[in-house]
Write a protein that holds these residues in place. Structure first.
Motif, PDB file in Angstrom:
ATOM      1  N   GLY A 179      71.532  31.677 -53.374  1.00 33.82           N
ATOM      2  CA  GLY A 179      72.832  32.315 -53.260  1.00 33.82           C
ATOM      3  C   GLY A 179      73.966  31.341 -53.017  1.00 33.82           C
ATOM      4  N   LEU A 180      73.706  30.046 -53.152  1.00 36.25           N
ATOM      5  CA  LEU A 180      74.708  29.026 -52.849  1.00 36.25           C
ATOM      6  C   LEU A 180      75.331  28.477 -54.135  1.00 36.25           C
ATOM      7  CD1 LEU A 180      72.745  27.042 -50.120  1.00 36.25           C
ATOM      8  CD2 LEU A 180      74.537  28.767 -49.767  1.00 36.25           C
ATOM      9  N   PRO A 181      76.591  28.022 -54.063  1.00 31.73           N
ATOM     10  CA  PRO A 181      77.201  27.353 -55.210  1.00 31.73           C
ATOM     11  C   PRO A 181      76.494  26.043 -55.497  1.00 31.73           C
ATOM     12  CG  PRO A 181      78.602  27.125 -53.274  1.00 31.73           C
ATOM     13  CD  PRO A 181      77.514  28.093 -52.900  1.00 31.73           C
ATOM     14  N   VAL A 182      76.515  25.643 -56.764  1.00 29.36           N
ATOM     15  CA  VAL A 182      75.799  24.434 -57.167  1.00 29.36           C
ATOM     16  C   VAL A 182      76.800  23.383 -57.630  1.00 29.36           C
ATOM     17  CG1 VAL A 182      73.997  23.466 -58.613  1.00 29.36           C
ATOM     18  CG2 VAL A 182      73.896  25.884 -57.950  1.00 29.36           C
ATOM     19  N   PRO A 183      76.982  22.318 -56.872  1.00 29.10           N
ATOM     20  CA  PRO A 183      77.910  21.254 -57.272  1.00 29.10           C
ATOM     21  C   PRO A 183      77.241  20.248 -58.213  1.00 29.10           C
ATOM     22  CG  PRO A 183      77.021  20.774 -55.117  1.00 29.10           C
ATOM     23  CD  PRO A 183      76.427  22.095 -55.521  1.00 29.10           C
ATOM     24  N   GLY A 184      78.076  19.438 -58.847  1.00 35.70           N
ATOM     25  CA  GLY A 184      77.585  18.300 -59.613  1.00 35.70           C
ATOM     26  C   GLY A 184      76.907  18.637 -60.920  1.00 35.70           C
ATOM     27  N   GLN A 185      77.128  19.821 -61.483  1.00 32.48           N
ATOM     28  CA  GLN A 185      76.508  20.224 -62.746  1.00 32.48           C
ATOM     29  C   GLN A 185      77.564  20.318 -63.857  1.00 32.48           C
ATOM     30  OE1 GLN A 185      73.118  20.442 -62.778  1.00 32.48           O
ATOM     31  NE2 GLN A 185      73.276  19.896 -60.596  1.00 32.48           N
ATOM     32  N   THR A 186      77.148  20.016 -65.067  1.00 32.01           N
ATOM     33  CA  THR A 186      78.071  19.986 -66.205  1.00 32.01           C
ATOM     34  C   THR A 186      78.171  21.364 -66.856  1.00 32.01           C
ATOM     35  OG1 THR A 186      77.580  17.669 -66.637  1.00 32.01           O
ATOM     36  CG2 THR A 186      78.558  18.935 -68.447  1.00 32.01           C
ATOM     37  N   ILE A 187      79.402  21.834 -67.015  1.00 29.60           N
ATOM     38  CA  ILE A 187      79.681  23.097 -67.681  1.00 29.60           C
ATOM     39  C   ILE A 187      80.426  22.803 -68.984  1.00 29.60           C
ATOM     40  CG2 ILE A 187      80.732  25.384 -67.479  1.00 29.60           C
ATOM     41  CD1 ILE A 187      78.496  24.792 -65.430  1.00 29.60           C
ATOM     42  N   GLY A 216      85.478  21.101 -74.538  1.00 31.30           N
ATOM     43  CA  GLY A 216      85.450  20.161 -73.424  1.00 31.30           C
ATOM     44  C   GLY A 216      84.408  20.528 -72.396  1.00 31.30           C
ATOM     45  N   THR A 217      84.214  19.632 -71.436  1.00 29.84           N
ATOM     46  CA  THR A 217      83.269  19.856 -70.344  1.00 29.84           C
ATOM     47  C   THR A 217      83.935  19.544 -69.019  1.00 29.84           C
ATOM     48  OG1 THR A 217      82.414  17.598 -70.437  1.00 29.84           O
ATOM     49  CG2 THR A 217      81.292  19.256 -71.799  1.00 29.84           C
ATOM     50  N   ALA A 218      83.345  20.068 -67.954  1.00 37.70           N
ATOM     51  CA  ALA A 218      83.823  19.781 -66.603  1.00 37.70           C
ATOM     52  C   ALA A 218      82.635  19.866 -65.650  1.00 37.70           C
ATOM     53  CB  ALA A 218      84.918  20.755 -66.191  1.00 37.70           C
ATOM     54  N   THR A 219      82.757  19.200 -64.514  1.00 39.67           N
ATOM     55  CA  THR A 219      81.689  19.167 -63.523  1.00 39.67           C
ATOM     56  C   THR A 219      82.026  20.065 -62.350  1.00 39.67           C
ATOM     57  OG1 THR A 219      81.153  16.888 -64.147  1.00 39.67           O
ATOM     58  CG2 THR A 219      80.336  17.666 -62.017  1.00 39.67           C
ATOM     59  N   THR A 220      81.032  20.813 -61.892  1.00 44.56           N
ATOM     60  CA  THR A 220      81.271  21.724 -60.773  1.00 44.56           C
ATOM     61  C   THR A 220      81.538  20.944 -59.488  1.00 44.56           C
ATOM     62  OG1 THR A 220      78.895  21.877 -60.395  1.00 44.56           O
ATOM     63  CG2 THR A 220      79.881  23.593 -61.729  1.00 44.56           C
ATOM     64  N   ASP A 221      82.486  21.473 -58.687  1.00 47.19           N
ATOM     65  CA  ASP A 221      82.823  20.835 -57.415  1.00 47.19           C
ATOM     66  C   ASP A 221      81.948  21.388 -56.301  1.00 47.19           C
ATOM     67  OD1 ASP A 221      83.819  23.360 -56.829  1.00 47.19           O
ATOM     68  OD2 ASP A 221      85.929  22.780 -57.083  1.00 47.19           O
ATOM     69  N   ALA A 222      82.315  21.119 -55.060  1.00 55.02           N
ATOM     70  CA  ALA A 222      81.509  21.542 -53.913  1.00 55.02           C
ATOM     71  C   ALA A 222      81.384  23.057 -53.819  1.00 55.02           C
ATOM     72  CB  ALA A 222      82.103  20.986 -52.628  1.00 55.02           C
ATOM     73  N   GLN A 223      82.324  23.770 -54.413  1.00 56.32           N
ATOM     74  CA  GLN A 223      82.272  25.238 -54.421  1.00 56.32           C
ATOM     75  C   GLN A 223      81.604  25.777 -55.687  1.00 56.32           C
ATOM     76  OE1 GLN A 223      85.297  23.591 -53.401  1.00 56.32           O
ATOM     77  NE2 GLN A 223      84.327  23.821 -51.392  1.00 56.32           N
ATOM     78  N   GLY A 224      81.038  24.872 -56.498  1.00 54.44           N
ATOM     79  CA  GLY A 224      80.371  25.283 -57.723  1.00 54.44           C
ATOM     80  C   GLY A 224      81.317  25.624 -58.857  1.00 54.44           C
ATOM     81  N   VAL A 225      82.578  25.225 -58.741  1.00 56.11           N
ATOM     82  CA  VAL A 225      83.603  25.599 -59.726  1.00 56.11           C
ATOM     83  C   VAL A 225      83.906  24.424 -60.645  1.00 56.11           C
ATOM     84  CG1 VAL A 225      85.977  26.416 -60.070  1.00 56.11           C
ATOM     85  CG2 VAL A 225      84.604  27.277 -58.141  1.00 56.11           C
ATOM     86  N   ALA A 226      83.857  24.699 -61.957  1.00 57.38           N
ATOM     87  CA  ALA A 226      84.264  23.717 -62.966  1.00 57.38           C
ATOM     88  C   ALA A 226      85.600  24.169 -63.553  1.00 57.38           C
ATOM     89  CB  ALA A 226      83.216  23.609 -64.058  1.00 57.38           C
ATOM     90  N   ARG A 227      86.544  23.231 -63.733  1.00 56.61           N
ATOM     91  CA  ARG A 227      87.884  23.565 -64.242  1.00 56.61           C
ATOM     92  C   ARG A 227      88.198  22.730 -65.477  1.00 56.61           C
ATOM     93  NH1 ARG A 227      88.150  23.690 -58.690  1.00 56.61           N
ATOM     94  NH2 ARG A 227      89.107  25.555 -57.760  1.00 56.61           N
TER      95      ARG A 227
END
Length: 327
Positions: free
Chosen positions: A256-264, A274-285
């Motif tokens: 149930g936790l956000p996942v950081p450091g993954q490529t979206i 384009g691609t972006a990497t998820t931050d500490a809150q699991g959000v890619a922008r």
């Protein structure tokens, strides 16, 4: 007057054959192959006789001093107590050769018995005790060969001389260890692993240890993920961006936790924009300013996660489609 004669019993004729062996033969034992093994106490050797032809096979096999009541185990090994040298010799009856060095036991070993688990018991007449010989374990196979790093997988390990065994995986003790009556199979529950990857499986008995190098592989558990893409906020006429980013949030559905450091990956139609990497809150922008027209033309965009891993889990792929809304 008639008379009758009492019946005379037939004479029993016996054929006796003498087979020369060593000096002062004492103990006799039949091997699984049918050969007879004779311990010659006066000449410190063992003679082998083919019981089909009643002839001596090969030369005498040298053992310890004053061999007496030998025994042949079901596995084909002959165990010879050498009462004059306080040892037991082991003969492989398949090759009629001595296996290893004589095994020290108590004073005056005279008789041997082999248990179903291949332990050898030796009565020592001068020591008033019984010696127990347990041979080194051997390992042949483990099943299954893989399991989760969290532990809990039940495995079986096959081999020989496993009675009294403990088991460890990469140095970590297993639990629930049990050995069958013949000492040929272990059942155990693997412990949690220190890290993903192969580890050596070691079995330790009162006799010795044996290992399967890289015999078991710890795997990371597979966690499902969810990816939620946020609709693009735009004013259609005239085109205007109210929020300049496409966003997608990745969550581990097991924890149930956000996942950081993954490529979206962000796509419009079949085109990767384009691609972006998820931050500490699991959000890619990803900045949408320059692609607004394409987003409007396709009625939104897609966010995709191709899968990945963390230090504790493998993450399954996930995706989401986001439309366009006007505030």
């Amino acid at each position: 007057m008639s008379c009758s004669r009492a019946a005379v019993p037939a004479r029993l004729f016996l054929a006796v054959t003498s087979i020369p062996v060593g000096n002062n033969p004492v103990g006799l034992a039949i091997a699984p192959n049918g050969d007879l093994y004779v311990a010659n106490s006066g000449s410190a050797n063992v003679s082998v006789i083919n019981t089909t032809t009643d002839t001596v096979v090969g030369g005498p096999i040298g053992v310890g001093g004053t061999p007496v009541w030998l025994t042949v185990a079901p596995n084909g090994n002959a165990y010879v107590p050498n009462s004059g040298s306080n040892t037991v010799s082991v003969i492989d009856t398949a090759t009629n050769t001595v296996v290893g060095a004589p095994i020290p036991v108590g004073a005056g070993p005279i008789a041997v018995a082999v248990a179903g688990n291949n332990k050898v018991y030796v009565s020592n007449i001068n020591g008033s005790n019984v010696s127990v010989i347990q041979f080194d374990p051997t390992l042949t196979i483990i099943n299954p060969t893989q399991g989760t790093i969290a532990g809990g997988t039940v495995v079986t390990i096959n081999g020989t001389n496993l009675t009294g065994a403990s088991v460890d995986f990469g140095g970590i003790p297993a639990t629930g260890v049990s050995v069958n009556a013949t000492g040929t199979q272990i059942t155990a529950t693997i412990p949690p692993g220190a890290a993903a990857g192969p580890v050596t499986v070691t079995v330790t008995t009162p006799g010795a240890s044996a290992s399967l190098v890289n015999g078991f592989t710890y795997l990371l558990p597979v966690h499902a993920t969810s990816l939620v893409a946020t609709p693009a906020l735009s004013k259609l006429f005239p085109p205007h961006v109210y929020f300049p980013y496409l966003t997608a949030t990745l969550t581990d559905q097991v924890t149930g936790l956000p996942v950081p450091g993954q490529t979206i990956s962000f796509k419009i139609g079949s085109n990767l924009v384009g691609t972006a990497t998820t931050d500490a809150q699991g959000v890619a922008r990803f900045n949408e300013t320059l692609i607004l027209t394409l987003i409007l033309a396709h009625g939104g965009y897609d966010a995709e996660f191709a899968g990945g891993s963390t230090g504790s889990a493998i993450l399954s792929p996930s995706s989401d489609h986001a439309g366009v809304i006007e505030p």
